[in-house]
Design an enzyme around this catalytic site. Structure first.
Site, mmCIF file in Angstrom:
data_model
loop_
_atom_site.group_PDB
_atom_site.id
_atom_site.type_symbol
_atom_site.label_atom_id
_atom_site.label_comp_id
_atom_site.label_asym_id
_atom_site.label_seq_id
_atom_site.Cartn_x
_atom_site.Cartn_y
_atom_site.Cartn_z
ATOM 1 N N ASP A 195 49.512 58.867 89.127
ATOM 2 C CA ASP A 195 48.861 57.845 89.937
ATOM 3 C C ASP A 195 47.523 58.340 90.477
ATOM 4 O O ASP A 195 46.552 57.593 90.547
ATOM 5 C CB ASP A 195 49.762 57.435 91.109
ATOM 6 C CG ASP A 195 50.907 56.561 90.626
ATOM 7 O OD1 ASP A 195 50.970 56.312 89.393
ATOM 8 O OD2 ASP A 195 51.732 56.146 91.455
ATOM 9 N N GLU A 254 22.839 40.423 50.225
ATOM 10 C CA GLU A 254 24.002 41.086 50.835
ATOM 11 C C GLU A 254 25.285 40.486 50.281
ATOM 12 O O GLU A 254 25.270 39.421 49.663
ATOM 13 C CB GLU A 254 23.951 40.952 52.369
ATOM 14 C CG GLU A 254 23.988 39.526 52.864
ATOM 15 C CD GLU A 254 23.587 39.415 54.343
ATOM 16 O OE1 GLU A 254 22.905 40.316 54.853
ATOM 17 O OE2 GLU A 254 23.960 38.423 54.963
ATOM 18 N N LYS A 306 28.923 38.670 50.242
ATOM 19 C CA LYS A 306 29.584 37.626 51.016
ATOM 20 C C LYS A 306 31.051 38.036 51.161
ATOM 21 O O LYS A 306 31.831 37.944 50.224
ATOM 22 C CB LYS A 306 29.471 36.290 50.287
ATOM 23 C CG LYS A 306 29.857 35.126 51.152
ATOM 24 C CD LYS A 306 29.500 33.807 50.496
ATOM 25 C CE LYS A 306 29.853 32.675 51.436
ATOM 26 N NZ LYS A 306 31.248 32.715 51.899
ATOM 27 N N GLU A 337 31.462 38.991 60.222
ATOM 28 C CA GLU A 337 32.666 38.628 59.500
ATOM 29 C C GLU A 337 33.780 39.588 59.910
ATOM 30 O O GLU A 337 33.586 40.795 59.907
ATOM 31 C CB GLU A 337 32.356 38.789 58.006
ATOM 32 C CG GLU A 337 33.063 37.836 57.116
ATOM 33 C CD GLU A 337 32.513 36.412 57.202
ATOM 34 O OE1 GLU A 337 31.360 36.225 57.649
ATOM 35 O OE2 GLU A 337 33.266 35.492 56.835
ATOM 36 N N LYS A 370 18.790 35.919 51.192
ATOM 37 C CA LYS A 370 18.048 35.373 52.327
ATOM 38 C C LYS A 370 16.569 35.684 52.177
ATOM 39 O O LYS A 370 16.212 36.733 51.643
ATOM 40 C CB LYS A 370 18.539 36.015 53.647
ATOM 41 C CG LYS A 370 19.960 35.665 54.013
ATOM 42 C CD LYS A 370 20.437 36.475 55.221
ATOM 43 C CE LYS A 370 21.854 36.034 55.623
ATOM 44 N NZ LYS A 370 22.441 36.905 56.653
ATOM 45 N N LYS A 403 28.198 31.797 44.781
ATOM 46 C CA LYS A 403 29.647 32.000 44.672
ATOM 47 C C LYS A 403 29.992 32.408 43.246
ATOM 48 O O LYS A 403 29.576 31.751 42.300
ATOM 49 C CB LYS A 403 30.380 30.697 45.016
ATOM 50 C CG LYS A 403 30.306 30.286 46.473
ATOM 51 C CD LYS A 403 31.154 31.216 47.323
ATOM 52 C CE LYS A 403 31.596 30.599 48.626
ATOM 53 N NZ LYS A 403 32.577 29.556 48.575
ATOM 54 N N CYS A 423 66.701 13.150 45.562
ATOM 55 C CA CYS A 423 66.124 14.145 46.455
ATOM 56 C C CYS A 423 66.926 15.442 46.349
ATOM 57 O O CYS A 423 68.140 15.431 46.505
ATOM 58 C CB CYS A 423 66.146 13.632 47.894
ATOM 59 S SG CYS A 423 65.726 14.896 49.112
ATOM 60 N N CYS A 459 68.897 15.988 49.858
ATOM 61 C CA CYS A 459 69.950 15.123 50.390
ATOM 62 C C CYS A 459 70.592 14.231 49.344
ATOM 63 O O CYS A 459 71.573 13.540 49.627
ATOM 64 C CB CYS A 459 69.415 14.268 51.541
ATOM 65 S SG CYS A 459 68.297 12.971 51.005
#
Ligand SMILES: [Zn+2]
Length: 717
Positions: free
Chosen positions: A37, A116, A118, A175, A317, A341, A435, A438
């Site tokens: 403490d 750079e 991505k 990021e 950029k 991309k 289904c 059920c």
């Protein structure tokens, strides 16, 4: 007051804070202090003295401002200082070329480009004031994100204090992501715990960042103060917390942009990166200035797996800030940057089977079950096939070898069969007529619908599980203990036959389930999942009315419609007894939603859910709105720019809570245009049309004293 804080003072502050926090956690949460403490008091006194000398060091989360972990509620909306744009994408060389041509045309010459990687991660916005971390937020819609500052303290990659000579204000974009190695490790652990693996590093980062560390800590404090808590229980709560913190600590950060900045002049993206690096922020070691964009793109296309994290492309950029400003932005993206991309990676794997799943509204969806395979950085073994028409269109057979890719590098998609690989043993998929959950006969709801549905909404176990899971989701009641596995256990083990009884679950009912119990020395006890669920159900009862409405799974009633209903009708009772015509008149409701609401309340087993929840103490009225007077009825307001003390959403809510209407375009019918900092073209439009314009102070008048008073404050009658 000393204002000149050295990097050493900041570093010492961080050191003290981290030691104090560690000690507090050990003391309050782990029950094993690591220092005495006296030593603790000494650290604390030094921190107080340091902050007295340099008041700017005292950030909102300083231990000197909180006792034993008082803190702001995480995940609240937080407004970015400047907008976070997303980037426009190009997918091939022709598109890149046309982007480049426009740049050259606009600038008159080819500029210097910066390239750079991505990173496939989660975009975040960090604000440093006087070199100290003030807030961390997710990207959100680009203007307002979620406050993740609390959890960020566990992310070692995010510095709490900057080094060197940081500017007075620095808003940084970056990021958050897992390295592929950490991602694989995390998924291994997740699967070992019986949960489903994260689909990709991005999802894993988002999920990890949004863990409720705060709630785990609260639970431990509560359990510690409860003399009945067993040692084993406490130990497992602590393990859970430590595990959650450890996952956070392995998240990485790479910064790649600057938002608001004060106290330093920057002339280019690359000089900005130098500043960020000098401040001790993690910049990428792969960015390059003066690139030939095509060369940079093709180099990284071949080397995309050479980096330790997933990348889904590269970013090009314009380096010079003056030229960036000249090129400007469109409404959603800067013209001076582009993301290239890479095409999704295509792999082949074996289609083992085509099964069907039953959704919350009974929709039957076929999905492919495949030999697990790694594609674009993550293991895939299932992919939705949407509907039976899609299976036919793709001409895939069970047993086929199929081409598989990740659409947008996120959602796995079966492209089609490798026909040459067929052996003749492949079989055609047949949509079941019943289904699988059920046994009800499935059919299209209307003639011409492609989707087939199980009509047994009331007792189809698959639909009930999905509805329960939805009740627990973030858009509904946000019950962390009610995930997919818990929902399935409640239904499969016979604890619930309807969501009506959800809030009547008790410790003794959960004791009948193997999912919610564990064996301790031969005796069955409730486990952590059970404690979590019971505690969170209590909290969920007092969620706002609109969330309760969302949780009812009324077709077409999502958060937006639910908020409109709650604001206008103020109680479930009023909604249930309204005529369809009255419902349809409401803004954002319309006929289709009105009919589906009437149908929902018209079915007795469904209205029974409301009765039963109400009996269990679930909130059924809009409490806050009831106290607020309707000062702004029939008043139409347009809000532009940022207002101190408000996010975009909360400013709008302040108006709608008072019965007013918020629209996005200024017209002659607009009563007021509220103009904050950095207003857009709406301000000009208001002036043009002579619509009264209120500033932040005028907005306060509008909210507290009404439209008359606000007009009077402008000298209008
Ligand atoms: Zn069914």
């Amino acid at each position: 007051m000393a204002t000149d804080i050295s990097a050493r003072d900041r570093a010492r502050w961080v050191e003290l804070v981290e030691q104090i926090e560690l000690h507090r956690r050990h003391y309050y949460l782990q029950d094993k202090p690591v220092i005495s403490d006296q030593e603790y008091d000494k650290l604390f006194r030094e921190l107080i003295l340091l902050e007295e000398k340099f008041p700017l060091l005292q950030t909102a989360d300083s231990p000197t401002l909180s006792v034993g972990g008082a803190k702001a509620e995480p995940f609240e909306p937080i407004e970015h200082l400047t907008r976070m744009y997303s980037l426009d994408n190009v997918f091939d060389d022709a598109e890149l070329e046309s982007w480049r041509n426009r740049i050259v045309k606009d600038l008159g010459a080819e500029p210097v480009y910066l390239g750079e990687l991505k990173i496939d991660g989660l975009a975040v916005d960090l604000v440093y004031r006087n070199g100290m971390l003030a807030s961390v937020a997710t990207r959100g819609d680009g203007r307002v994100g979620e406050d993740v500052t609390y959890n960020s303290q566990f992310i070692t990659a995010i510095p709490r204090a900057l080094t060197g000579n940081p500017p007075k204000l620095l808003e940084v974009r970056g990021e958050i992501y897992f390295t592929l190695a950490d991602f694989d490790k995390l998924n291994g652990e997740v699967v070992a715990l019986g949960k489903s693996a994260f689909a990709n590093p991005r999802n894993a980062a988002a999920g990890s960042l949004r863990q409720r560390i705060d709630r785990r800590e609260e639970e431990i404090v509560k359990a510690t103060n409860n003399p009945k808590t067993s040692t084993a229980k406490l130990a497992s709560l602590r393990d859970d917390l430590t595990h959650a913190q450890r996952i956070l600590s392995s998240l990485q950060l790479t910064v790649h942009g600057i938002g608001a900045v004060e106290g330093v002049e920057l002339d280019s993206q690359s000089s900005g990166y130098k500043l960020l690096a000098d401040c001790g922020l993690p910049t990428s070691m792969h960015y390059k200035v003066g690139i030939d964009p095509s060369e940079f793109i093709s180099y990284w296309q071949q080397h995309r797996h050479d980096v330790e994290h997933e990348i889904d492309g590269v970013v090009v950029k314009v380096d010079n800030f003056e030229l960036q400003a000249k090129l400007g932005e469109t409404s959603r993206a800067p013209r001076w940057a582009i993301a290239y991309k890479y095409p999704p990676e295509v792999v082949t794997t074996k289609l083992i089977d085509i099964k069907v799943s039953v959704g919350r509204t009974g929709r039957i969806t076929p999905f492919a079950q495949m030999q697990p395979i790694k594609v674009a950085g993550s293991i895939v073994e299932m992919a939705t096939l949407h509907n039976q028409e899609e299976v036919k269109r793709k001409k895939i057979l069970i047993g086929d070898t199929v081409y598989l890719r990740k659409a947008g590098d996120v959602i796995p998609e079966v492209i089609g069969p490798v026909v040459e690989a067929r052996t003749g043993a492949e079989t055609e998929f047949e949509m079941p007529s019943k289904c699988p959950a059920c046994g009800s006969k499935i059919s299209a709801e209307k003639v011409g619908d492609v989707d087939l549905r199980c009509p047994n909404a009331q007792s189809c176990p698959a639909q009930l599980i999905e509805r329960l899971f939805y009740i627990g989701s973030r858009s509904a009641l946000d019950i962390e203990g009610l995930g997919q596995k818990a929902a399935a256990a409640l239904v499969d083990e016979g604890l619930l036959t309807s969501e009506a009884d959800l809030f009547n679950l008790t410790p003794s009912s959960l004791e009948k389930s193997s999912f919610f119990t564990k064996s301790v020395a031969g005796e069955l006890q409730l486990n952590l999942a059970a404690e979590k669920l019971l505690a969170q159900l209590q909290i969920a009862k007092s969620r706002p009315l609109w969330r309760i409405l969302v949780a009812l799974s009324i077709r077409h009633v999502g958060p937006t419609a639910a908020q409109a209903l709650a604001t206008h009708f103020k109680s479930i009772e009023a909604i249930a007894t309204s005529e369809a015509a009255e419902l349809a008149e409401l803004d954002g409701i319309g006929e289709a939603i009105a009919i589906s609401i009437k149908e929902w309340f018209g079915e007795s087993w469904r209205s029974q859910i409301v009765t039963s929840w109400s009996k269990a103490g679930v909130n059924m009225i809009a409490q806050q709105q009831q106290q607020q007077s309707q000062e702004l009825t029939l008043v139409t307001v347009v809000i532009t720019g940022s207002l101190p003390g408000f996010t975009r959403d909360s400013a709008a809510a302040a108006v709608t809570d008072r019965g007013g209407k918020v629209t996005s375009t200024v017209s002659k019918k607009t009563d007021f245009v509220v103009v904050g900092e950095n207003p857009g073209s709406k301000f000009d439009k208001a002036q043009e049309l002579g619509v009264p314009v209120l500033d932040a102070a005028g907005f306060e008048v509008l909210l507290t004293a009404g439209a008359q008073a606000a007009r009077a404050s402008l000298g209008l009658s």
